[in-house]
Design an enzyme around this catalytic site. Structure first.
Site, PDB file in Angstrom:
ATOM      1  N   TYR A  85      -9.846   2.732  -5.391  1.00  0.00           N
ATOM      2  CA  TYR A  85      -8.977   3.704  -5.745  1.00  0.00           C
ATOM      3  C   TYR A  85      -9.481   4.575  -7.078  1.00  0.00           C
ATOM      4  O   TYR A  85      -8.629   5.452  -7.316  1.00  0.00           O
ATOM      5  CB  TYR A  85      -7.650   3.470  -5.396  1.00  0.00           C
ATOM      6  CG  TYR A  85      -7.244   3.043  -4.248  1.00  0.00           C
ATOM      7  CD1 TYR A  85      -7.373   3.911  -3.112  1.00  0.00           C
ATOM      8  CD2 TYR A  85      -7.067   1.754  -3.701  1.00  0.00           C
ATOM      9  CE1 TYR A  85      -6.886   3.426  -1.827  1.00  0.00           C
ATOM     10  CE2 TYR A  85      -6.643   1.140  -2.322  1.00  0.00           C
ATOM     11  CZ  TYR A  85      -6.553   2.091  -1.591  1.00  0.00           C
ATOM     12  OH  TYR A  85      -6.655   1.940  -0.225  1.00  0.00           O
ATOM     13  N   SER A 141      -6.103  -2.838   1.834  1.00  0.00           N
ATOM     14  CA  SER A 141      -6.744  -2.156   0.148  1.00  0.00           C
ATOM     15  C   SER A 141      -7.279  -3.421  -0.440  1.00  0.00           C
ATOM     16  O   SER A 141      -7.230  -3.318  -1.864  1.00  0.00           O
ATOM     17  CB  SER A 141      -5.648  -1.546  -0.521  1.00  0.00           C
ATOM     18  OG  SER A 141      -5.290  -0.419   0.318  1.00  0.00           O
ATOM     19  N   GLY A 169      -6.856   5.232   5.427  1.00  0.00           N
ATOM     20  CA  GLY A 169      -6.739   6.099   4.475  1.00  0.00           C
ATOM     21  C   GLY A 169      -6.960   7.482   5.075  1.00  0.00           C
ATOM     22  O   GLY A 169      -8.105   7.658   5.615  1.00  0.00           O
ATOM     23  N   ASN A 208      -9.029  -1.108  10.865  1.00  0.00           N
ATOM     24  CA  ASN A 208      -7.889  -0.466  10.382  1.00  0.00           C
ATOM     25  C   ASN A 208      -7.466   0.509  11.263  1.00  0.00           C
ATOM     26  O   ASN A 208      -8.078   1.607  11.566  1.00  0.00           O
ATOM     27  CB  ASN A 208      -8.389   0.203   8.891  1.00  0.00           C
ATOM     28  CG  ASN A 208      -8.704  -0.515   8.148  1.00  0.00           C
ATOM     29  OD1 ASN A 208      -8.084  -1.436   7.379  1.00  0.00           O
ATOM     30  ND2 ASN A 208     -10.311  -0.835   7.949  1.00  0.00           N
ATOM     31  N   ARG A 250     -10.964   3.021  11.718  1.00  0.00           N
ATOM     32  CA  ARG A 250     -12.066   2.746  10.839  1.00  0.00           C
ATOM     33  C   ARG A 250     -12.349   1.333  10.830  1.00  0.00           C
ATOM     34  O   ARG A 250     -11.510   0.322  10.719  1.00  0.00           O
ATOM     35  CB  ARG A 250     -11.848   3.145   9.576  1.00  0.00           C
ATOM     36  CG  ARG A 250     -12.875   3.666   8.600  1.00  0.00           C
ATOM     37  CD  ARG A 250     -12.691   3.408   7.186  1.00  0.00           C
ATOM     38  NE  ARG A 250     -12.416   2.469   6.656  1.00  0.00           N
ATOM     39  CZ  ARG A 250     -11.420   2.056   5.681  1.00  0.00           C
ATOM     40  NH1 ARG A 250     -10.514   2.964   5.364  1.00  0.00           N
ATOM     41  NH2 ARG A 250     -11.197   0.736   5.598  1.00  0.00           N
ATOM     42  N   GLU A 268       0.701  -1.311   0.057  1.00  0.00           N
ATOM     43  CA  GLU A 268       0.053   0.083  -0.005  1.00  0.00           C
ATOM     44  C   GLU A 268       0.917   1.166   0.029  1.00  0.00           C
ATOM     45  O   GLU A 268       0.448   2.289   0.141  1.00  0.00           O
ATOM     46  CB  GLU A 268      -0.923   0.085   1.183  1.00  0.00           C
ATOM     47  CG  GLU A 268      -2.066  -0.934   1.021  1.00  0.00           C
ATOM     48  CD  GLU A 268      -2.770  -1.220   2.464  1.00  0.00           C
ATOM     49  OE1 GLU A 268      -3.779  -0.588   2.470  1.00  0.00           O
ATOM     50  OE2 GLU A 268      -2.392  -1.862   3.386  1.00  0.00           O
ATOM     51  N   GLU A 285     -13.115  -5.970   9.677  1.00  0.00           N
ATOM     52  CA  GLU A 285     -11.989  -5.585  10.227  1.00  0.00           C
ATOM     53  C   GLU A 285     -11.761  -4.323  10.825  1.00  0.00           C
ATOM     54  O   GLU A 285     -12.628  -3.693  10.487  1.00  0.00           O
ATOM     55  CB  GLU A 285     -10.809  -5.894   8.838  1.00  0.00           C
ATOM     56  CG  GLU A 285     -11.108  -4.981   7.778  1.00  0.00           C
ATOM     57  CD  GLU A 285      -9.719  -4.375   7.069  1.00  0.00           C
ATOM     58  OE1 GLU A 285      -8.552  -4.682   7.582  1.00  0.00           O
ATOM     59  OE2 GLU A 285      -9.997  -3.856   6.217  1.00  0.00           O
ATOM     60  N   ASP A 340     -14.382  -1.828   9.424  1.00  0.00           N
ATOM     61  CA  ASP A 340     -15.286  -2.176   8.079  1.00  0.00           C
ATOM     62  C   ASP A 340     -16.293  -3.131   8.487  1.00  0.00           C
ATOM     63  O   ASP A 340     -15.733  -4.254   9.077  1.00  0.00           O
ATOM     64  CB  ASP A 340     -14.286  -2.910   7.027  1.00  0.00           C
ATOM     65  CG  ASP A 340     -13.324  -2.004   6.523  1.00  0.00           C
ATOM     66  OD1 ASP A 340     -13.213  -0.646   7.077  1.00  0.00           O
ATOM     67  OD2 ASP A 340     -12.336  -2.345   5.705  1.00  0.00           O
TER      68      ASP A 340
HETATM   69  N1  LIG Z   1     -17.237 -12.058   4.573  1.00  0.00           N
HETATM   70  C1  LIG Z   1     -17.544 -11.129   3.749  1.00  0.00           C
HETATM   71  N2  LIG Z   1     -18.512 -10.987   3.094  1.00  0.00           N
HETATM   72  C2  LIG Z   1     -18.588  -9.999   2.039  1.00  0.00           C
HETATM   73  N3  LIG Z   1     -17.827  -9.353   1.668  1.00  0.00           N
HETATM   74  C3  LIG Z   1     -16.701  -9.367   2.195  1.00  0.00           C
HETATM   75  C4  LIG Z   1     -16.202 -10.204   3.185  1.00  0.00           C
HETATM   76  N4  LIG Z   1     -14.956 -10.022   3.559  1.00  0.00           N
HETATM   77  C5  LIG Z   1     -14.477  -9.176   2.756  1.00  0.00           C
HETATM   78  N5  LIG Z   1     -15.318  -8.643   1.883  1.00  0.00           N
HETATM   79  C6  LIG Z   1     -15.394  -7.598   0.811  1.00  0.00           C
HETATM   80  O1  LIG Z   1     -13.729  -7.342   0.586  1.00  0.00           O
HETATM   81  C7  LIG Z   1     -13.445  -6.293   0.963  1.00  0.00           C
HETATM   82  C8  LIG Z   1     -12.120  -6.470   1.582  1.00  0.00           C
HETATM   83  O2  LIG Z   1     -11.994  -6.999   2.843  1.00  0.00           O
HETATM   84  P1  LIG Z   1     -11.530  -6.524   4.169  1.00  0.00           P
HETATM   85  O3  LIG Z   1     -11.678  -7.749   5.113  1.00  0.00           O
HETATM   86  O4  LIG Z   1     -12.120  -5.329   4.586  1.00  0.00           O
HETATM   87  O5  LIG Z   1      -9.898  -6.598   3.933  1.00  0.00           O
HETATM   88  P2  LIG Z   1      -8.873  -5.383   3.612  1.00  0.00           P
HETATM   89  O6  LIG Z   1      -8.083  -5.171   4.754  1.00  0.00           O
HETATM   90  O7  LIG Z   1      -8.217  -5.752   2.224  1.00  0.00           O
HETATM   91  O8  LIG Z   1      -9.576  -3.995   3.285  1.00  0.00           O
HETATM   92  C9  LIG Z   1     -14.304  -5.487   1.937  1.00  0.00           C
HETATM   93  O9  LIG Z   1     -14.620  -4.383   2.021  1.00  0.00           O
HETATM   94  C10 LIG Z   1     -15.671  -6.142   1.299  1.00  0.00           C
HETATM   95  O10 LIG Z   1     -16.284  -5.515   0.176  1.00  0.00           O
HETATM   96 MG   LIG Z   2     -11.183  -3.279   4.660  1.00  0.00          MG
END
Ligand SMILES: Nc1ncnc2c1ncn2[C@@H]1O[C@H](COP(=O)(O)OP(=O)(O)O)[C@@H](O)[C@H]1O
Ligand SMILES: [Mg+2]
Length: 319
Positions: A213, A147, A273, A269, A252, A19, A267, A254
């Site tokens: 992005y 990301s 960003g 963060n 933040r 990143e 997750e 998610d």
């Molecule tokens: N269990 C899940 N169900 C549905 N969508 C998911 C799931 N896990 C991840 N995603 C999708 O993938 C994206 C990235 O996953 P995330 O766990 O936030 O990892 P990163 O650290 O890469 O952002 C999420 O913003 C979401 O759109």
């Molecule tokens: Mg994420």
């Protein structure tokens, strides 16, 4: 915060993670903001010889604008602790936990915070047995990335191997988890408060790198379109996640809120960003706090109440 104005602030950016480019954008935005606010600030690209680079600049305080491993994972925080340089955001332990999606989930589960059902795969393990334990679609992701790098949504068994191999390129441990269908929302935390939840709509199958992005590939709606009760539950759930890891300053979270209004934490963060168009600044703007005010607050949260730059204890105190 008059005392802070006399300090030399280093904005640590760049780094060596996947990143890096995003971090440089975050760093430039933070640096410009600090200068507008009247601080003495200098940008420091910490891609090589990190300890020497940080020491050479003789800074009084670090604003960490790094993302991913060796920035967001507690390592640079540890270096700053050793050098006695106070820094923005979470400490060593919370940063390490936030970067590790498996470790953070174990704490979320302990605190009864909903997370998608998951299994962990290690390099060399038999991947095919997994497809029998979870129903498709499933999500495959590296344990420590950001990301959406290395993340795949897998709809059928024959796609699984490729997805696992991709995720393993980034980390020796991979999460395979239930796909949660619902509204994707991100909650901004500042201090010890949930600021608000923003809804993310992607033109891509999920919120992947492209959606994050490339302008126009995703849209954001603030506040997220949830009933008042579900909105509040989502804010509470995100704050619980922030507290469960012992985060400090800001973060933040998610999440995906399913059809029954249950928010699942994907997750947390610890260094989200921070460009002018990033989600946390957008959430802050939505509640009347402009970018510079947000940056100023994050800085203030890094130092003592009197604005003095004493280094803080390295152990988390739960906020
Ligand atoms: N269990 C899940 N169900 C549905 N969508 C998911 C799931 N896990 C991840 N995603 C999708 O993938 C994206 C990235 O996953 P995330 O766990 O936030 O990892 P990163 O650290 O890469 O952002 C999420 O913003 C979401 O759109
Ligand atoms: Mg994420």
């Amino acid at each position: 915060m008059g005392l802070l104005k006399s300090k030399r602030i280093g904005v640590l950016m760049g780094g060596t993670s996947a990143e890096r480019e995003i971090s440089l954008k975050t760093g430039e935005a933070v640096l410009a903001s600090l200068k507008r606010l009247g601080y003495t600030a200098v940008g420091i690209d910490v891609s090589e010889a990190m300890p020497e680079t940080v020491k050479r600049e003789k800074i009084d305080l670090a604003f960490i604008a790094l993302h991913g491993p060796k920035g967001e994972d507690g390592t640079i925080q540890g270096l700053l602790e050793i050098l006695n340089i106070p820094y923005t955001g979470s400490g060593v332990l919370a940063s390490a936990l936030g970067m590790n999606k498996i470790a953070s989930r174990k704490l979320f589960l302990f605190h009864k915070i909903p997370v998608p059902e998951f299994v962990v795969l290690k390099r060399g393990e038999n991947y095919t047995a997994i497809s029998k334990t979870l129903n498709f679609p499933i999500v495959v992701k590296p344990c420590s990335q950001g990301s959406s790098v290395g993340v795949s949504i897998v709809h059928q068994a024959q796609e699984l191997l490729g997805a696992v191999e991709l995720a393993l390129r980034y980390d020796p441990e991979v999460l395979v988890e239930r796909y949660i269908s619902g509204k994707e929302v991100h909650v901004g935390i500042l201090g010890d408060e949930s600021l608000g939840a923003i809804e993310v709509l992607s033109r891509t199958p999920f919120y992947n790198y492209e959606a994050k992005y490339i302008p126009g590939m995703s849209t954001h709606i603030f506040p997220a379109r949830l009933s008042p009760e579900v909105y509040q539950t989502t804010l509470d759930c995100a704050l619980a996640a922030h507290r469960a890891l012992g985060c400090r300053g800001y973060s933040r979270v998610d999440l995906i809120v399913n059809g029954e209004g249950v928010p699942y934490v994907l997750e947390l963060n610890t260094l989200p960003g921070m460009t002018q168009t990033s989600l946390l600044p957008e959430i802050a703007r939505g509640v009347g706090m402009d970018f510079d005010a947000l940056i100023n607050r994050i800085l203030e949260l890094a130092v003592g109440n009197d604005g003095s730059c004493q280094a803080r204890p390295s152990l988390e105190n739960g906020g």
